[in-house]
Scaffold this active site. Structure first.
Site, PDB file in Angstrom:
ATOM      1  N   SER A 201       0.902  -1.460  -0.236  1.00 40.20           N
ATOM      2  CA  SER A 201       0.064   0.066   0.350  1.00 40.20           C
ATOM      3  C   SER A 201       1.093   1.330  -0.324  1.00 40.20           C
ATOM      4  O   SER A 201       1.683   1.301  -0.941  1.00 40.20           O
ATOM      5  CB  SER A 201      -1.039   0.226   1.456  1.00 40.20           C
ATOM      6  N   ASP A 307      -8.928  -5.245  -5.243  1.00 43.99           N
ATOM      7  CA  ASP A 307      -8.644  -4.006  -4.801  1.00 43.99           C
ATOM      8  C   ASP A 307      -9.743  -2.892  -4.736  1.00 43.99           C
ATOM      9  O   ASP A 307      -9.551  -2.168  -5.651  1.00 43.99           O
ATOM     10  CB  ASP A 307      -7.151  -4.390  -4.389  1.00 43.99           C
ATOM     11  N   HIS A 338      -7.481  -5.582  -0.876  1.00 43.27           N
ATOM     12  CA  HIS A 338      -6.164  -4.666   0.157  1.00 43.27           C
ATOM     13  C   HIS A 338      -6.145  -5.874   0.884  1.00 43.27           C
ATOM     14  O   HIS A 338      -5.730  -5.792   2.128  1.00 43.27           O
ATOM     15  CB  HIS A 338      -6.567  -3.466   0.071  1.00 43.27           C
TER      16      HIS A 338
END
Length: 655
Positions: A201, A307, A338
């Site tokens: 991320s 995601d 995610h």
């Protein structure tokens, strides 16, 4: 410079392996084993006795305007023995804003320190696993977070320089100090400077940004669910994806000390990122795709195709750019949201990452570069490979919507359609509502559907949908989704774990110490039985019809044409299923609604979907040549509603 550096890396893998391991082989291998070069680093060093130290690296910036250049905290765990033997080792680095505020991984681990200020617990398993194998692990606090000076600027110069300066220091080009304010310099004489960056991320995003500078010494990056352009995290061609901007994120991750002294930077973020959706210089600075030609590191991309936090457009445009730039690359695509691969494919991930770093940083000729380029999760825990990605034989095909027997329930094929379809934006509906009633005439969407397929059809890559629409109001948002209509069992990406369930049993990945365990909770796939699967989606503000950078008010009754960028995916629509294109207004939970409630009329002759089909138009024609019988009264169940309220890249699924 990029080409020559890559060439140098390619031709020196074997010589690097010899140079990097000669002393180790001489002291640890038998004479017979020493006859061949190693193919895998082994856990031969003490983790318990590893050196744990902190260095503050000067970024050369003064983000907090205190008259002194900012220093970022660099926590290091490295094996003691190589330095004692006069050998230098490579570095695995994770630069993050989350080490103090929010934690890392599925168990939200934070850094902890001893009385001397040296790191005790380094989040995640990388140090436990790789330090005994002859790597140093380096955890960098981005500027403005944890123990670092400066201010968070959400993907801008300060964030990127926080990590780039450390790569420079590791390669003897930067300045490091033994304390945050002192003058005693710290040298990185224990490393050969070869650095691999990894992170999920926000952390992977920083790795993308550093790679896009072309910094020397960064050999590889492993971005997991990472952003490639910050504009595309907050907007989709003018349509807002969240109800707040990067100023909220900056405030969220900054240390209390930084929050108190970074008001000016916060205001710059507010001013530079207006909620209009216009592309400003602020966003240009945070667009790494435009600088992809500078990337000299190899890239191993990992992303969940469902995601809905860092949406798959990010890996798609980054991957396409890397391909054009000729970057050495590899990719894993999962069915999850995610989620880190450590939590959806743990054993295979640890093995593959190990071999990747051995190859890229130690120079071991272990064959990882000869393996298929792509691993794709076709069903929960069922993986296939592609030698290249997208596969050879993939061609962009224009699919065209046409009117059907009912209003708003049309066909999808290769021939240009005629006439119009009309729908009214309903901000209370989302893509699951549209797909569930795709065979019914409803006011909130227009659906276009193929016949049941007589053969599998594989879509691999990024799609586009060009829409010509006439609005009744001065504002309008558009959504387009591709849907697989048919029964399946998929990972439940809409559930809390975004496709995984966390168990209580633990497995261990390297040695542990009293303060740093290598043992993590196991997971299993969280699945859902569905009648439809939305596998690609995209959005736009119709006011951005003439420009990707600036939106304008619409004239009611005037016709406009705009192209929506759909997310990259790799999906097989099986034989017997149908492929659908749905065009609608607000996709609740995924984009914000416009200020009005428009009715939009689609000109079907000027509306097309450009999709990447393996086998091209001929494969599509063969697969859609059969019967057209369906049950128009059926309601098609899918996953739950896509409630995506995350404004933090990393706070969906696992950090």
């Amino acid at each position: 410079m990029r080409t020559s550096a890559r060439y140098k890396r390619l031709i020196t893998w074997r010589s690097l392996a010899t140079a990097a391991t000669a002393a180790l082989m001489a002291t640890l291998l038998t004479p017979a084993a020493a006859q061949s070069a190693p193919r895998e680093s082994a856990p031969v060093y003490s983790y318990d006795n590893a050196i744990r130290e902190s260095v503050w690296v000067d970024t050369g910036l003064d983000g907090d305007s205190d008259g002194k250049t900012d220093r970022v905290a660099v926590d290091i765990v490295r094996p003691r023995e190589p330095a004692q033997q006069g050998r230098r080792i490579p570095v695995i680095m994770d630069a993050s804003p989350y080490y103090s505020c929010c934690g890392r991984g599925n168990e939200s681990q934070r850094k902890t320190y001893d009385a001397n200020g040296d790191v005790v617990q380094m989040p995640l398993y990388y140090d436990n696993y790789f330090v005994p194998r002859g790597y140093a692990f380096v955890g960098v606090d981005l500027a403005g977070t944890n123990r670092s000076d400066g201010c968070v600027d959400v993907g801008g110069r300060s964030d990127v320089q926080s990590a780039k300066a450390v790569v420079d220091w590791l390669n003897g080009r930067g300045r490091g100090y033994t304390s945050r304010t002192g003058t005693t310099k710290a040298k990185a004489g224990w490393t050969n400077g070869k650095t691999g960056m990894i992170g999920k991320s926000y952390d992977g995003t920083v790795a993308n940004g550093v790679a896009a500078t072309g910094v020397e010494g960064l050999e590889t990056i492993v971005p997991i669910a990472a952003i490639s352009s910050w504009y595309d995290y907050y907007f989709a061609k003018g349509a807002p994806l969240y109800d707040s901007g990067p100023d909220w994120l900056s405030d969220y991750v900054e240390s209390p000390d930084a929050r108190a002294r970074c008001a000016a930077v916060q205001q710059e973020i507010v001013d530079g990122a207006p909620r209009t959706g216009d592309r400003t210089r602020f966003w240009s600075e945070r667009d790494y795709v435009k600088d992809v030609r500078k990337v000299d590191a190899s890239v191993f991309v990992i992303h969940g195709m469902q995601d809905l936090n860092v949406r798959p457009k990010h890996f798609g445009q980054w991957w396409d750019g890397l391909a054009k730039a000729g970057v050495d690359r590899k990719i894993w695509l999962s069915q999850t949201g995610h989620v880190d691969p450590f939590d959806f494919r743990r054993a295979d991930w640890a093995d593959t990452l190990h071999r990747w770093f051995d190859h890229e940083l130690l120079g071991y000729d272990n064959g990882v570069d000869d393996e298929p380029m792509a691993d794709i999760e076709r069903a929960p825990d069922q993986w296939v490979t592609s030698n290249v990605w997208p596969p050879r034989g993939t061609d962009t095909v224009k699919l065209r919507p046409a009117k059907g027997a009912q209003a708003g329930v049309g066909t999808l094929g290769l021939r240009t359609g005629k006439g119009t379809e009309t729908f009214t934006d309903d901000p209370q509906q989302d893509e699951t509502d549209w797909a569930a009633q795709v065979d019914r005439s409803t006011s909130a969407k227009a659906g276009f559907i193929t016949k049941p397929l007589t053969r599998d059809v594989r879509l691999s890559g990024s799609s586009e949908v060009t829409v010509t629409a006439t609005p009744t109001t001065s504002t309008a948002h558009l959504s387009a989704v591709l849907v697989d209509l048919g029964p399946d069992t998929i990972r439940d990406y809409s559930a809390a774990g975004e496709g995984i369930t966390t168990l209580t049993d633990r497995t261990c990945w390297g040695p542990s110490t009293t303060g740093d365990s290598s043992c993590y909770k196991e997971t299993r796939a969280k699945t859902a039985d569905v009648d439809h699967t939305v596998f690609s989606r995209g959005w736009a503000d119709l006011g951005n019809h003439a420009s990707d950078t600036k939106g304008v008010p619409l004239t009611p009754g005037k016709r406009y044409t705009i192209t929506l960028d759909l997310h990259a995916s790799d999906h097989v629509v099986p034989k017997g299923h149908r492929l659908a294109l749905i065009v609608a207004g607000t996709d609740e939970g995924l984009i914000d609604p416009p200020s009005s409630t428009p009715t939009l009329t689609l000109d079907l002759s000027r509306t097309t979907a450009r999709v990447p089909l393996v086998g091209g138009a001929a494969a599509f024609a063969r697969a859609t040549a059969g019967s057209s019988h369906v049950n128009p009264d059926a309601t098609l169940d899918g996953v739950g509603e896509p409630h995506t309220t995350h404004r933090v890249p990393g706070l969906g699924g696992t950090l």
